[in-house]
Design an enzyme around this catalytic site. Structure first.
Site, short mmCIF file in Angstrom:
data_model
loop_
_atom_site.label_atom_id
_atom_site.label_comp_id
_atom_site.label_asym_id
_atom_site.label_seq_id
_atom_site.Cartn_x
_atom_site.Cartn_y
_atom_site.Cartn_z
N ASN A 48 5.48 7.28 -89.35
CA ASN A 48 5.81 7.62 -87.96
C ASN A 48 7.01 8.56 -87.91
OD1 ASN A 48 3.79 5.99 -86.97
ND2 ASN A 48 5.13 4.33 -86.34
N ARG A 377 -10.31 13.84 -82.75
CA ARG A 377 -10.04 13.48 -84.14
C ARG A 377 -11.29 12.84 -84.73
NH1 ARG A 377 -4.56 13.80 -85.03
NH2 ARG A 377 -3.20 13.56 -83.22
N HIS A 437 -8.88 16.41 -74.82
CA HIS A 437 -8.53 15.08 -75.33
C HIS A 437 -9.48 14.01 -74.83
CE1 HIS A 437 -5.68 11.51 -75.71
NE2 HIS A 437 -5.68 12.03 -76.93
N TYR A 470 -7.67 0.16 -84.53
CA TYR A 470 -7.17 0.60 -83.22
C TYR A 470 -7.89 -0.22 -82.16
CZ TYR A 470 -4.89 4.98 -84.79
OH TYR A 470 -4.07 5.91 -85.36
N ARG A 566 2.77 0.80 -75.11
CA ARG A 566 3.03 0.56 -76.53
C ARG A 566 4.22 1.36 -77.04
NH1 ARG A 566 -0.95 3.47 -79.59
NH2 ARG A 566 0.69 4.98 -79.99
N HIS A 594 -4.27 0.87 -78.39
CA HIS A 594 -4.60 2.27 -78.06
C HIS A 594 -5.42 2.41 -76.79
CE1 HIS A 594 -6.40 6.34 -78.96
NE2 HIS A 594 -5.14 6.55 -79.29
#
Length: 694
Positions: A48, A377, A437, A470, A566, A594
């Site tokens: 991260n 992704r 997205h 996720y 989150r 997520h």
């Protein structure tokens, strides 16, 4: 709002993110988490931080170099933020090193040891010397700097050993660099007696121990491990660019990125001031860009420990259950979805048994005319992308909106784009000026009644690997008001239409902000009329200043607001007279939260009569203004019940929930050492198993 205010109304985005990563680090300290999972959290913390420097710190550093006096929404300049980032990261690194020492000690109690060269016996060192000569020495490439050899290029996130050396007949110092991160194995398993014991040593330690063998005839004065991080942001593409230009631009950008500006230098062990000064000069760095580490420069390589470690030191394996309505394999999912909407909660419920099955059935169904999909992704080992290639090769119309600018996955996406085009698929690379997205999959089918569309709208990427850890929602429907809107979205993306209005969907950058704001305004009006007024939002990040101001106004109007955020949260809860009615939670656990869920009471005392939405968008300026995002309403009672169940369980989490305080810090709800406490993710796993067995 002045930076000197005791309780600012807006938390700086970068500092909020660092607060989030400190919570990740706390997961590595949690004795209630299995030992090897704690190593895994330490690795996540390290990864991260790398991404933070590559994306965010590079941007702040660039703004500071412009010497702009413009303030961020929290009232600070970029230069001030850089100083605060450096101080906070220095503290985090020290905490991480303390965590690492404790974990290594705990691991040794389990007869798994990470050793240093000074811990080894003469027999071990002889074995290691032979291993170095056979397995490491041939791979290494020492690069010295002198009049004939310029300072070497140092790639992003590569770990190197800097060496200060000189000829025995000279007093002149020379610098050499040995890249160690190119080696496949970063942790070496030593032979052990008894065999029940495992001992590991880092490759970097081994290279440092035998570095003299790389420079025969030279005197090694000192050696110092170091690592650099480069700024990898993608510049804005010219608004007149065509798709082919975008593909060519991104391919070139990946090459240029290798030489991007260095924004962080980390070094470990005893500092060689001469070497550090040389690195600072060659890499154009200041003191605030440099961090000293105790031993390890990063913790990614701890994955080897995790992979080889015993199951007893990990979470109990979890296998996603097949949703009840997907269990009937003799009934096509199209028939199931046509009869009733389907909402699937990953990873509690199976991705392969729902999303992947949906795509496979579409490929094999002769009645399917077209498959259209947005991909942000996919990953290099995707199972879904080959399915799209197969569909195109079978002659079906396949349209893929493939976002080439997905951070850190540009190369994989370019590769998939080329393969899809070769198979005959229509590939588009997004909309210039916007990142696509949204998570959309549209299947158009010829049926007896005519053409019917089926859609999947998700909160997460079409990436089967991350679907195992996720938490995301997958919504399947054949409702005309929704499927027709999805068709319009694809027309907007592929045909450059001027579509502005959608009947059911909330779409950014067109209407999402306006419609979400109107839903909050409606809660404010209901509160004024004495009707039930409540907002619950679960998403990854909340940063947009205008939306935060609206939530403050709603709180002051006595609207009860629960936020499950989150990561970054720039809103401050619990400020007297400003945000008294706002609660902010952050839930961290074995899965990465997520999913995005938006709930508005709409004057109803029964929560299931309120309005629910799920989709791809967080509450950030970029989501509202520079990305294509889609939220869909959840209409069916069973699906609304599932959404509310998720929110209810998480709001009542007494194990993994962190409460944000009015100073921007977070406090774990439960400080109890009770190992039997059940967090929200464990409870949702239990509920999924119970429903599957019913």
């Amino acid at each position: 709002m002045s930076k000197t205010d005791q309780h600012p109304q807006y938390i700086n985005r970068e500092l909020s993110w660092l607060e989030f990563n400190s919570r990740v680090l706390r997961e590595a300290q949690d004795c209630k988490t299995p030992l090897l999972e704690r190593f895994k959290f330490l690795s996540i913390f390290s990864n991260n931080l790398d991404e933070f420097y590559m994306k965010r710190v590079g941007k702040v550093r660039r703004d500071a170099q412009k010497q702009s006096i413009q303030q961020t929404p929290d009232g600070r300049t970029a230069e001030e933020i850089l100083g605060l980032i450096h101080a906070k990261v220095t503290d985090l690194n020290q905490s991480a090193e303390a965590v690492y020492r404790k974990l290594v000690a705990d691991l040794a109690d389990q007869r798994i040891m990470i050793v240093r060269p000074q811990d080894l016996s003469l027999e071990d060192k002889q074995w290691l010397a032979d291993y170095f000569d056979r397995q490491i020495f041939p791979v290494l490439t020492p690069l010295a700097v002198d009049s004939a050899h310029p300072f070497p290029f140092i790639s992003n996130l590569s770990t190197s050993l800097g060496v200060c050396l000189r000829a025995k007949s000279s007093r002149r110092k020379h610098f050499a660099r040995v890249k160690t991160s190119a080696l496949d194995e970063q942790l070496i398993l030593l032979p052990s007696k008894p065999e029940a014991q495992q001992r590991f040593i880092s490759v970097l330690d081994v290279v440092q121990e035998f570095v003299g063998r790389l420079f025969p005839g030279m005197q090694i004065i000192s050696s110092m491990p170091f690592r650099v991080t480069r700024y990898v942001d993608v510049p804005v593409v010219d608004e007149d660019a065509e798709d082919e230009d975008l593909l060519e631009f991104m391919e070139g950008e990946l090459q240029r990125r290798r030489f991007a500006q260095v924004v962080r230098l980390e070094y470990a062990g005893i500092c060689d001031k001469w070497m550090l000064s040389l690195l600072k000069s060659e890499l154009s760095l200041g003191d605030s860009d440099i961090y000293q580490r105790e031993h390890l420069l990063e913790y990614h390589n701890l994955k080897t420990l995790y992979d080889r470690g015993p199951l007893s030191l990990k979470y109990k394996p979890w296998k996603s259950v097949i949703p009840l309505r997907c269990l009937q394999e003799d009934q096509a999912l199209f028939e199931t979805i046509r009869s009733q909407d389907l909402l699937v909660h990953h990873p509690y419920e199976s991705f392969s048994g729902s999303v992947e099955r949906f795509l496979k059935e579409a490929i094999n169904d002769p009645a399917v005319l077209a498959i259209k999909m947005t991909v942000y992704r996919a990953g290099d080992k995707s199972r879904l992308m080959p399915l799209l290639i197969e569909a195109a090769e079978r002659g079906k119309q396949v349209v893929v909106l493939l976002e080439l600018r997905a951070s850190f996955e540009e190369a994989q996406n370019i590769n998939w784009a080329v393969r899809l085009e070769k198979a005959g698929a229509h590939v588009l690379y997004g909309t210039v000026g916007l990142k696509t997205h949204a998570k959309l999959l549209l299947v158009v089918r010829r049926e007896n009644e005519g053409i019917r569309s089926y859609v999947h709208i998700g909160t997460g990427n079409y990436r089967d690997t991350t679907a195992h850890y996720y938490t995301d929602l997958s919504f399947f429907t054949a409702r005309y008001e929704i499927t027709n809107d999805v068709v319009k979205v694809f027309h907007y993306l592929t045909g450059k239409s001027d579509q502005q209005n959608f009947s059911a969907l909330l779409v950014a950058p067109l209407e999402l902000r306006k419609k979400l704001e109107s839903l909050v305004e409606r809660e404010i009006q209901n509160a004024a009329q004495g009707l039930p007024a409540r907002v619950i939002i679960k998403c990854n990040n909340l940063e947009d200043p205008d939306f935060i101001a609206l939530l403050y106004r709603a709180s002051q109007a006595n609207v009860k607001i629960d936020l499950i955020i989150r990561g970054v949260c720039c809103l401050v809860p619990g400020l007297p007279g400003i945000s008294d009615n706002i609660q902010v939670l952050s839930v961290l656990g074995r899965f990465l939260e997520h999913s995005r869920i938006f709930y508005f009471a709409n004057g109803a005392s029964d929560p299931l009569q309120g309005d629910f939405f799920i989709g791809s968008s967080d509450l950030m300026h970029r989501n509202f203004n520079t990305r294509v995002e889609v939220l869909t309403p959840i209409i069916g009672g069973e699906q609304r019940q599932k959404c509310f169940e998720i929110l209810y369980v998480m709001l009542n989490d007494q194990r993994d929930a962190w409460e944000m305080q009015s100073d921007g810090s977070y406090r774990l709800r439960s400080q109890s050492a009770n190992l039997d406490q059940v967090g929200s993710q464990d409870e949702l796993m239990e509920r999924a198993e119970e429903k599957s067995a019913a």
